[in-house]
Write a protein that holds these residues in place. Structure first.
Motif, PDB file in Angstrom:
ATOM      1  N   VAL A  51      -7.443   1.850  -5.780  1.00  0.00           N
ATOM      2  CA  VAL A  51      -6.549   3.277  -5.860  1.00  0.00           C
ATOM      3  C   VAL A  51      -7.479   4.492  -5.420  1.00  0.00           C
ATOM      4  O   VAL A  51      -6.646   5.010  -4.618  1.00  0.00           O
ATOM      5  CB  VAL A  51      -6.680   3.634  -7.354  1.00  0.00           C
ATOM      6  CG1 VAL A  51      -5.919   4.727  -8.048  1.00  0.00           C
ATOM      7  CG2 VAL A  51      -5.641   2.832  -7.933  1.00  0.00           C
ATOM      8  N   LEU A  52      -8.838   4.221  -5.169  1.00  0.00           N
ATOM      9  CA  LEU A  52      -9.850   5.702  -4.697  1.00  0.00           C
ATOM     10  C   LEU A  52      -9.445   4.673  -3.104  1.00  0.00           C
ATOM     11  O   LEU A  52      -9.765   6.037  -2.521  1.00  0.00           O
ATOM     12  CB  LEU A  52     -11.377   4.861  -5.095  1.00  0.00           C
ATOM     13  CG  LEU A  52     -12.032   5.641  -4.421  1.00  0.00           C
ATOM     14  CD1 LEU A  52     -12.054   7.070  -5.260  1.00  0.00           C
ATOM     15  CD2 LEU A  52     -13.319   5.284  -5.060  1.00  0.00           C
ATOM     16  N   SER A 103       1.016  -1.073  -0.286  1.00  0.00           N
ATOM     17  CA  SER A 103      -0.372   0.146   0.211  1.00  0.00           C
ATOM     18  C   SER A 103       0.500   1.114   0.230  1.00  0.00           C
ATOM     19  O   SER A 103       1.048   2.049  -0.789  1.00  0.00           O
ATOM     20  CB  SER A 103      -0.877   0.525   1.344  1.00  0.00           C
ATOM     21  OG  SER A 103      -1.548  -0.935   0.854  1.00  0.00           O
ATOM     22  N   LEU A 104       1.913   1.070   1.193  1.00  0.00           N
ATOM     23  CA  LEU A 104       3.048   2.717   0.915  1.00  0.00           C
ATOM     24  C   LEU A 104       3.234   2.603  -0.598  1.00  0.00           C
ATOM     25  O   LEU A 104       3.585   3.814  -1.160  1.00  0.00           O
ATOM     26  CB  LEU A 104       3.625   2.120   1.739  1.00  0.00           C
ATOM     27  CG  LEU A 104       4.515   3.922   1.546  1.00  0.00           C
ATOM     28  CD1 LEU A 104       4.022   4.686   2.209  1.00  0.00           C
ATOM     29  CD2 LEU A 104       6.435   2.699   3.190  1.00  0.00           C
ATOM     30  N   LYS A 115      -3.666  13.204 -12.778  1.00  0.00           N
ATOM     31  CA  LYS A 115      -3.961  12.109 -13.674  1.00  0.00           C
ATOM     32  C   LYS A 115      -5.327  11.855 -13.104  1.00  0.00           C
ATOM     33  O   LYS A 115      -5.958  12.475 -12.215  1.00  0.00           O
ATOM     34  CB  LYS A 115      -3.189  11.105 -12.892  1.00  0.00           C
ATOM     35  CG  LYS A 115      -1.886  11.189 -13.397  1.00  0.00           C
ATOM     36  CD  LYS A 115      -1.681  10.901 -14.763  1.00  0.00           C
ATOM     37  CE  LYS A 115      -0.351  10.547 -14.521  1.00  0.00           C
ATOM     38  NZ  LYS A 115       0.346  11.939 -14.714  1.00  0.00           N
ATOM     39  N   THR A 116      -6.615  11.223 -13.565  1.00  0.00           N
ATOM     40  CA  THR A 116      -7.914  10.228 -13.887  1.00  0.00           C
ATOM     41  C   THR A 116      -7.512   9.628 -12.919  1.00  0.00           C
ATOM     42  O   THR A 116      -6.867   9.183 -13.019  1.00  0.00           O
ATOM     43  CB  THR A 116      -8.805  10.139 -14.516  1.00  0.00           C
ATOM     44  OG1 THR A 116      -7.731   9.199 -15.470  1.00  0.00           O
ATOM     45  CG2 THR A 116      -8.331  11.785 -15.830  1.00  0.00           C
ATOM     46  N   LEU A 117      -8.265   8.709 -11.887  1.00  0.00           N
ATOM     47  CA  LEU A 117      -8.645   7.786 -11.559  1.00  0.00           C
ATOM     48  C   LEU A 117      -8.348   6.853 -12.405  1.00  0.00           C
ATOM     49  O   LEU A 117      -7.672   5.537 -11.947  1.00  0.00           O
ATOM     50  CB  LEU A 117     -10.178   7.068 -10.931  1.00  0.00           C
ATOM     51  CG  LEU A 117     -10.693   5.827  -9.702  1.00  0.00           C
ATOM     52  CD1 LEU A 117      -9.459   6.458  -8.768  1.00  0.00           C
ATOM     53  CD2 LEU A 117     -11.750   5.876  -9.373  1.00  0.00           C
ATOM     54  N   ASP A 118      -8.731   6.073 -13.213  1.00  0.00           N
ATOM     55  CA  ASP A 118      -8.599   5.294 -14.955  1.00  0.00           C
ATOM     56  C   ASP A 118      -6.821   5.932 -14.805  1.00  0.00           C
ATOM     57  O   ASP A 118      -7.323   4.117 -14.848  1.00  0.00           O
ATOM     58  CB  ASP A 118      -9.835   5.757 -15.980  1.00  0.00           C
ATOM     59  CG  ASP A 118     -10.475   5.378 -15.591  1.00  0.00           C
ATOM     60  OD1 ASP A 118     -11.175   4.896 -15.060  1.00  0.00           O
ATOM     61  OD2 ASP A 118     -11.521   5.983 -16.122  1.00  0.00           O
ATOM     62  N   GLN A 119      -6.741   7.239 -15.272  1.00  0.00           N
ATOM     63  CA  GLN A 119      -5.157   6.662 -15.267  1.00  0.00           C
ATOM     64  C   GLN A 119      -4.193   6.242 -14.188  1.00  0.00           C
ATOM     65  O   GLN A 119      -3.210   5.179 -14.342  1.00  0.00           O
ATOM     66  CB  GLN A 119      -4.333   8.464 -15.559  1.00  0.00           C
ATOM     67  CG  GLN A 119      -5.453   8.672 -16.986  1.00  0.00           C
ATOM     68  CD  GLN A 119      -5.090   9.913 -17.300  1.00  0.00           C
ATOM     69  OE1 GLN A 119      -5.321  11.572 -16.218  1.00  0.00           O
ATOM     70  NE2 GLN A 119      -4.517  10.345 -18.486  1.00  0.00           N
ATOM     71  N   LEU A 120      -4.913   6.798 -12.873  1.00  0.00           N
ATOM     72  CA  LEU A 120      -3.590   6.365 -11.786  1.00  0.00           C
ATOM     73  C   LEU A 120      -3.729   4.310 -12.412  1.00  0.00           C
ATOM     74  O   LEU A 120      -3.046   3.817 -11.509  1.00  0.00           O
ATOM     75  CB  LEU A 120      -3.955   6.524 -10.637  1.00  0.00           C
ATOM     76  CG  LEU A 120      -3.963   8.140 -10.110  1.00  0.00           C
ATOM     77  CD1 LEU A 120      -4.795   8.775  -9.001  1.00  0.00           C
ATOM     78  CD2 LEU A 120      -2.083   7.771 -10.754  1.00  0.00           C
TER      79      LEU A 120
END
Length: 258
Positions: free
Chosen positions: A36-37, A4-5, A20-25
């Motif tokens: 990621v969220l 996680s870190l 960046k968007t959530l999808d990109q990350l």
């Protein structure tokens, strides 16, 4: 390092490059968006990241606060020391570090030449602004609106036959230094000694110090001292980088091509 870190640090690095968007990350990390969220929500609660109305994530204010505190605690003399030692070892010549304080250039560190004649300069002693390379670098970094006031207050003591002796000549010299992003002392402060200096910048690009190499002309002539410029600049850049200076390659090249 926990998974996680590692993912959280990767997110910070990615956001340091661009929003960046959530999808990109999620694509970058190779995990589901929900994973990621959860990380982003935790980081956002602590103000390490934030997002806009288009749900694009960027670095948050907390990260900048921590970075600024870290940079503020970095003493330029402490940071510069090992780089000055490397420059001194590589050239064998006298190396100075100076800052601009209360209208004076003050030597805050010095490494003597390993074999040649020692300079009279001392840590804590002012460096004349009109005839030392470090003095010229530090004054040229001040706002141009202040140049004339500074120039007109100097007494232009003639240390040698080559010392600048008038405000107009000094102002012209400052223009040259600002344009080329380095300064010379061509036997202006001490007879038979040439010196070259470059600026050290902090994270905002502000010049906070100057580093120089001084050489008696019995060892190197003027042109040979100029040949040390790449080493002096590399030293200044290394210290600047540790102080947080991170220009684009084009900006760095523009400084050095002047």
């Amino acid at each position: 390092m926990s998974q996680s870190l590692q993912r959280a640090l990767t997110i910070l690095v990615e956001l340091g490059e661009d929003a960046k968007t959530l999808d990109q990350l999620a694509t970058r990390l190779g995990v589901h968006k929900s994973t990621v969220l959860r990380l982003l929500q935790t980081m956002e609660a602590q103000r390490f990241v934030t997002h806009d109305s288009g749900h694009r994530y960027t670095l948050g204010a907390r990260l900048f606060e921590l970075a600024n505190r870290s940079l503020e605690r970095r003493d330029v003399r402490t940071v510069a020391r090992r780089h000055l030692e490397a420059l001194n070892a590589a050239t064998g010549q006298t190396v100075h570090l100076a800052t601009y304080e209360s209208g004076e250039a003050i030597y805050i560190d010095k490494l003597d030449a390993t074999q040649s004649v020692r300079m009279y300069s001392r840590v804590g002693r002012p460096a004349p602004l009109h005839c030392t390379a470090v003095g010229k670098v530090l004054v040229s970094a001040q706002p141009r609106t202040q140049w004339r006031a500074i120039a007109e207050k100097l007494d232009y003591h003639p240390f040698t036959d080559r010392t600048i002796r008038t405000p107009e000549r000094y102002l012209a010299e400052l223009e040259t230094v600002a344009a080329q992003d380095f300064a010379e002392d061509n036997e202006e402060h001490e007879s038979f000694v040439n010196c070259i200096a470059a600026p050290i910048r902090n994270g905002t690009g502000t010049v906070v110090a100057a580093v120089s190499v001084s050489v008696p002309d019995m060892l190197l002539d003027h042109d040979q001292v100029l040949g040390l410029l790449p080493r002096v600049r590399a030293t200044a850049d290394a210290v600047s980088t540790e102080l947080g200076w991170n220009p684009s390659p084009d900006t760095r090249k523009a400084h050095h091509d002047r």
